[in-house]
Scaffold this motif. Structure first.
Motif, PDB file in Angstrom:
ATOM      1  N   LEU A  18       0.709  -0.995  -0.062  1.00 45.69           N
ATOM      2  CA  LEU A  18       0.446   0.256   0.267  1.00 45.69           C
ATOM      3  C   LEU A  18       0.837   1.208  -0.249  1.00 45.69           C
ATOM      4  O   LEU A  18       0.528   2.240  -0.569  1.00 45.69           O
ATOM      5  N   LEU A  19       2.203   0.974   0.896  1.00 45.46           N
ATOM      6  CA  LEU A  19       2.611   2.313   1.345  1.00 45.46           C
ATOM      7  C   LEU A  19       3.819   2.831  -0.521  1.00 45.46           C
ATOM      8  O   LEU A  19       3.394   3.654  -0.525  1.00 45.46           O
ATOM      9  N   SER A  54       1.142   4.266  -2.322  1.00 45.83           N
ATOM     10  CA  SER A  54       1.049   5.876  -2.884  1.00 45.83           C
ATOM     11  C   SER A  54       2.326   6.479  -3.422  1.00 45.83           C
ATOM     12  O   SER A  54       2.378   7.526  -3.655  1.00 45.83           O
ATOM     13  N   ARG A  60       2.019   6.081  -7.239  1.00 42.43           N
ATOM     14  CA  ARG A  60       0.454   6.615  -7.796  1.00 42.43           C
ATOM     15  C   ARG A  60       0.661   8.287  -7.874  1.00 42.43           C
ATOM     16  O   ARG A  60       1.318   8.993  -6.665  1.00 42.43           O
ATOM     17  N   LEU A  62      -3.421  12.578  -5.471  1.00 37.06           N
ATOM     18  CA  LEU A  62      -5.033  12.804  -4.986  1.00 37.06           C
ATOM     19  C   LEU A  62      -5.182  14.828  -5.409  1.00 37.06           C
ATOM     20  O   LEU A  62      -6.013  14.791  -5.549  1.00 37.06           O
ATOM     21  N   ALA A 118      -6.702  14.155   1.843  1.00 38.07           N
ATOM     22  CA  ALA A 118      -5.361  14.030   0.619  1.00 38.07           C
ATOM     23  C   ALA A 118      -5.327  15.134  -0.418  1.00 38.07           C
ATOM     24  O   ALA A 118      -5.354  15.368  -1.290  1.00 38.07           O
ATOM     25  N   PHE A 119      -7.181  15.552  -0.258  1.00 34.02           N
ATOM     26  CA  PHE A 119      -7.776  15.569  -2.121  1.00 34.02           C
ATOM     27  C   PHE A 119      -7.188  17.586  -1.419  1.00 34.02           C
ATOM     28  O   PHE A 119      -7.096  18.618  -2.018  1.00 34.02           O
ATOM     29  N   LEU A 132      -2.142   5.175   8.791  1.00 27.51           N
ATOM     30  CA  LEU A 132      -2.425   5.621   6.986  1.00 27.51           C
ATOM     31  C   LEU A 132      -3.928   4.792   6.606  1.00 27.51           C
ATOM     32  O   LEU A 132      -4.033   5.605   5.918  1.00 27.51           O
ATOM     33  N   ALA A 135      -6.102   8.014   6.236  1.00 26.28           N
ATOM     34  CA  ALA A 135      -5.314   8.712   5.191  1.00 26.28           C
ATOM     35  C   ALA A 135      -6.622   7.991   3.835  1.00 26.28           C
ATOM     36  O   ALA A 135      -7.370   8.393   3.231  1.00 26.28           O
ATOM     37  N   HIS A 136      -6.202   6.479   4.094  1.00 24.99           N
ATOM     38  CA  HIS A 136      -6.585   5.826   2.592  1.00 24.99           C
ATOM     39  C   HIS A 136      -8.620   5.923   2.952  1.00 24.99           C
ATOM     40  O   HIS A 136      -9.067   6.028   1.588  1.00 24.99           O
ATOM     41  N   VAL A 171      -9.743   9.183   1.723  1.00 23.06           N
ATOM     42  CA  VAL A 171      -9.454   9.393   0.209  1.00 23.06           C
ATOM     43  C   VAL A 171     -11.039   9.329  -0.311  1.00 23.06           C
ATOM     44  O   VAL A 171     -12.139   8.805  -1.191  1.00 23.06           O
ATOM     45  N   GLU A 220     -14.254  11.209   0.340  1.00 22.64           N
ATOM     46  CA  GLU A 220     -14.489  11.543  -0.328  1.00 22.64           C
ATOM     47  C   GLU A 220     -15.207  11.793  -1.329  1.00 22.64           C
ATOM     48  O   GLU A 220     -15.534  12.480  -2.042  1.00 22.64           O
ATOM     49  N   ARG A 221     -14.298  10.163  -2.152  1.00 25.29           N
ATOM     50  CA  ARG A 221     -15.207   9.985  -3.576  1.00 25.29           C
ATOM     51  C   ARG A 221     -16.757   9.617  -3.274  1.00 25.29           C
ATOM     52  O   ARG A 221     -17.495  10.067  -4.060  1.00 25.29           O
ATOM     53  N   ARG A 278     -18.532  13.266  -2.966  1.00 26.56           N
ATOM     54  CA  ARG A 278     -18.514  13.910  -4.701  1.00 26.56           C
ATOM     55  C   ARG A 278     -19.131  13.543  -5.506  1.00 26.56           C
ATOM     56  O   ARG A 278     -19.772  13.775  -6.190  1.00 26.56           O
ATOM     57  N   ALA A 280      -8.097  -4.485   0.291  1.00 30.95           N
ATOM     58  CA  ALA A 280      -6.796  -4.040   1.075  1.00 30.95           C
ATOM     59  C   ALA A 280      -6.750  -3.402   2.134  1.00 30.95           C
ATOM     60  O   ALA A 280      -5.270  -3.696   3.234  1.00 30.95           O
ATOM     61  N   LEU A 310      -5.274  -4.975   5.809  1.00 27.82           N
ATOM     62  CA  LEU A 310      -4.454  -3.459   6.639  1.00 27.82           C
ATOM     63  C   LEU A 310      -4.662  -3.601   8.036  1.00 27.82           C
ATOM     64  O   LEU A 310      -3.600  -3.579   9.014  1.00 27.82           O
TER      65      LEU A 310
END
Lengths: 179, 505
Positions: A4-5, A8, A11, A14, A68-69, B267, B270-271, B274, B277-278, B281, B326, B330
């Motif tokens: 995953l890291l 990141s 990619r 964002l 992150a956005f 971690l 953060a994921h 995201v 937020e998706r 939106r 994933a 985790l």
């Protein structure tokens, strides 16, 4: 976790492009900051959020600023845990009578120079809660307000624009007036 | 044993109360209902007042019956329910503050929502009194023992959180007692609703708890439609479910990350942030508002869902399906994180049952209830989904329930998109001058939300009561934290994620 890291790393980010500071907010601030020199903050702004009886909608969008956005910390803006560390109180809600005292105490605990931003429609004038026995009509009834960001709730990008305007405004009064 | 339906039949049935019945009962029958609650045969869905009367919504889970028992109390006194059935205590204290209704024999008569700042007493009663706006002293419950110390927290918290006060009594690191004091976010929503037209009341309902704006709008709309006998067009019914599942998805994704963040595992936060937020939106693209506020209205929905909106939702589902597994892996395989969540903040099965804890709080502690399945309000009767259930009752179990509910909501959204009927999305409804009462129970992300209302002269709302699931979850957090360390409180609190605004009204 390593996978995953690693992903990141490769990619593309964002993160959104930085928005321009809100022009209405800049105008509003140019008036609010008139006559004072505000080269005090460098390029950082520490915010203490105070929920003075909001529905929690504004808080959700404030949280989104940290994702992150929007990644608000890249602008030097961060949320802090104590009013003692804050430059700005970001206040939501119509200000319930049950919260008015705690809000004032929080303001008093914030060192000078300090600014108050009212976030959301109900923080402006009480919004749809105005007229209730349990609320006052917005933050300005309890504290001097420097900037109001409207919306129900304002989307993160609008909050960001307002805060950037504040950052520009407090750093250079002329800079704010020129735009 | 007589059922709930017998109690209602024995009382004086109230006309025009839908979809379930309401009856005015005698004090004796009221006492019988309280016994049924205390013995665990029935569960309490809500308790609220109005001038001269107190109402209690009841659920007979074995028979699947719901009913409202009302007791007239012109003197302002009624036999306490909380005396034998503690889940009613805070509801009684709130009704006392707002209406001056006094529960006789209640073990706790401290003020709850009224902190002494309003300048009026009993604001919703017929005998409103102006009073000096000075804060009442509030005595917290005692804890006795050697070397105990108190930690006061709030109402202004360190994070971006709603206002409330927590009083910890600790022995070293260990919490001996937690007591909450709420009411800081009390805005007087029920007072504002009284005398409002339906549109304005619907807006207020949608602003009761910002994270559940869809669920509240839905509960309110369904109560109005039940009262007035409105048939909502099929497309609107399905779009409502779509919005409700999107809201659930956004909240669960955000909170799974936030719980991990409170265990210092940024971690995941953060994921998950995201993905949340998706969802917001995509909701904006589909319905025109990130939180879908005011998108559900009495009579239908306010936005149609265009083809672009559908496309946005389909790609959202595809993205979450690709990325979420994933993250689950985790969570499951990070020992340092599991060390914090497993066996922390355990809520006992018996307590969850007694308080009829809704949502993931109840379902992580063995309470198998989901209004979408148990009441199967449309369109859920035509959708296939599982209601996850665990017994452990710890933070980890609450996280897992949410993980499974994310998976279920993804599937539900796909099913809705596949079966979404065409047609109108809203109907107008006729104004009426007769009194109509309606009620609805809707599953929000946090648990079941109850809405009850009476529409009177000129089609105005005469009285509306909204009961957040948090009323029955907050007290359980006090129990779950006992014996844990103070540093684990944020973790436990986030795993409950009770609403302050929804509770304080």
């Amino acid at each position: 976790m390593r996978k995953l890291l690693f992903e990141s790393l490769i990619r593309p980010p964002l993160t959104e492009r930085p928005p321009l500071a809100s022009s209405t907010a800049v105008d509003e601030l140019a008036r609010a900051l008139d006559g004072a020199a505000h080269k005090r903050l460098g390029r950082s702004l520490s915010i203490r959020a105070v929920d003075a009886g909001s529905c929690n909608g504004c808080e959700l969008e404030m949280h989104a600023l940290n994702n992150a956005f929007y990644d608000i910390e890249r602008f030097g803006i961060r949320f802090v845990a104590s009013p003692r560390h804050a430059d700005v109180l970001l206040v939501t809600g119509p200000v319930t009578k049950n919260m008015r005292e705690a809000l004032k105490l929080t303001y008093d605990a914030t060192p000078n120079p300090k600014w108050v931003v009212a976030l959301g429609d109900c923080a402006g004038n009480g919004g749809c809660f105005a007229g209730s026995y349990a609320v006052v009509r917005g933050v300005s009834e309890a504290l001097p307000v420097d900037l109001h960001i409207p919306g129900c709730p304002p989307p993160p990008i609008e909050i960001l624009k307002g805060l950037l305007a504040l950052l520009e405004g407090v750093n250079s009064k002329t800079g704010a007036a020129r735009r | 044993m007589p059922g709930l339906i017998d109690l209602i039949l024995a009382g004086q049935r109230v006309e025009n109360h839908f979809p379930w019945s309401r009856a005015v009962v005698t004090p004796k029958k009221w006492g019988f209902a309280v016994e049924q609650l205390a013995e665990g045969h029935w569960s309490l869905l809500g308790l609220w007042g109005e001038p001269g009367a107190v109402h209690m919504a009841l659920l007979d889970e074995s028979a699947g019956d719901i009913g409202v028992a009302s007791l007239e109390c012109p003197s302002g006194r009624y036999p306490s329910v909380g005396r034998l059935h503690p889940p009613a205590l805070r509801l009684e204290r709130a009704a006392a503050d707002l209406f001056g209704l006094l529960p006789q024999g209640a073990p706790d008569t401290r003020q709850w929502l009224d902190h002494g700042h309003w300048g009026v007493s009993y604001p919703l009663s017929t005998r409103v009194r102006t009073s000096a706006a000075t804060a009442f002293p509030y005595s917290f419950l005692p804890a006795e023992g050697e070397s105990l110390h108190q930690i006061p927290v709030g109402p202004v918290h360190a994070g971006i959180i709603e206002p409330g006060h927590f009083r910890f009594t600790a022995s070293g690191e260990t919490v001996v007692r937690l007591e909450q004091r709420l009411g800081y976010a009390h805005k007087g929503i029920e007072g504002l609703m009284a005398g409002s037209d339906i549109d304005r009341a619907a807006k207020l309902a949608g602003r009761t708890s910002g994270d559940s704006t869809v669920a509240y709008s839905l509960a309110f709309a369904r109560a109005v439609e039940a009262a007035l006998g409105v048939q909502v067009p099929p497309r609107a019914v399905w779009l409502r479910a779509l919005m409700a599942e999107l809201e659930r998805l956004a909240n669960h994704l955000g909170d799974i990350g936030a719980i991990c963040n409170d265990a210092a595992f940024a971690l995941m936060h953060a994921h998950c942030g995201v993905l949340r937020e998706r969802v917001l939106r995509a909701s904006d693209a589909a319905f025109g508002h990130r939180l879908m506020r005011d998108c559900i209205v009495p009579g239908g929905v306010a936005s149609f869902l265009s083809d672009e909106g559908t496309t946005a939702l389909r790609s959202l589902i595809a993205e979450i399906r690709q990325r979420f597994p994933a993250l689950v892996e985790l969570y499951d395989n990070t020992a340092s994180l599991q060390d914090r969540t497993v066996a922390t903040g355990r809520l006992k099965v018996e307590l969850a049952r007694q308080y009829r804890a809704g949502g993931y709080v109840g379902r992580a502690s063995g309470r198998d209830f989901d209004a979408r399945r148990n009441l199967a309000y449309p369109p859920y009767g035509e959708l296939a989904f599982d209601v996850p259930l665990l017994q452990e009752g710890d933070v980890n179990a609450r996280v897992w329930i949410r993980i499974h509910e994310v998976e279920q909501s993804l599937s539900l959204i796909e099913q809705v998109l596949r079966q979404l009927p065409d047609g109108p999305i809203r109907v107008d409804f006729a104004q009426t001058n007769r009194s109509h009462e309606g009620m609805a129970l809707v599953e929000g992300f946090r648990g079941d939300i109850l809405a009850w209302l009476r529409i009177g002269k000129g089609g105005l709302v005469e009285r509306c009561h909204l009961r957040d699931p948090s009323w029955f979850q907050w007290p359980l957090l006090e129990a779950a934290i006992e014996g844990n360390i103070v540093a684990d409180f944020p973790l436990c609190n986030k795993s409950f994620n009770c609403s302050y605004s929804g509770h304080d009204l």
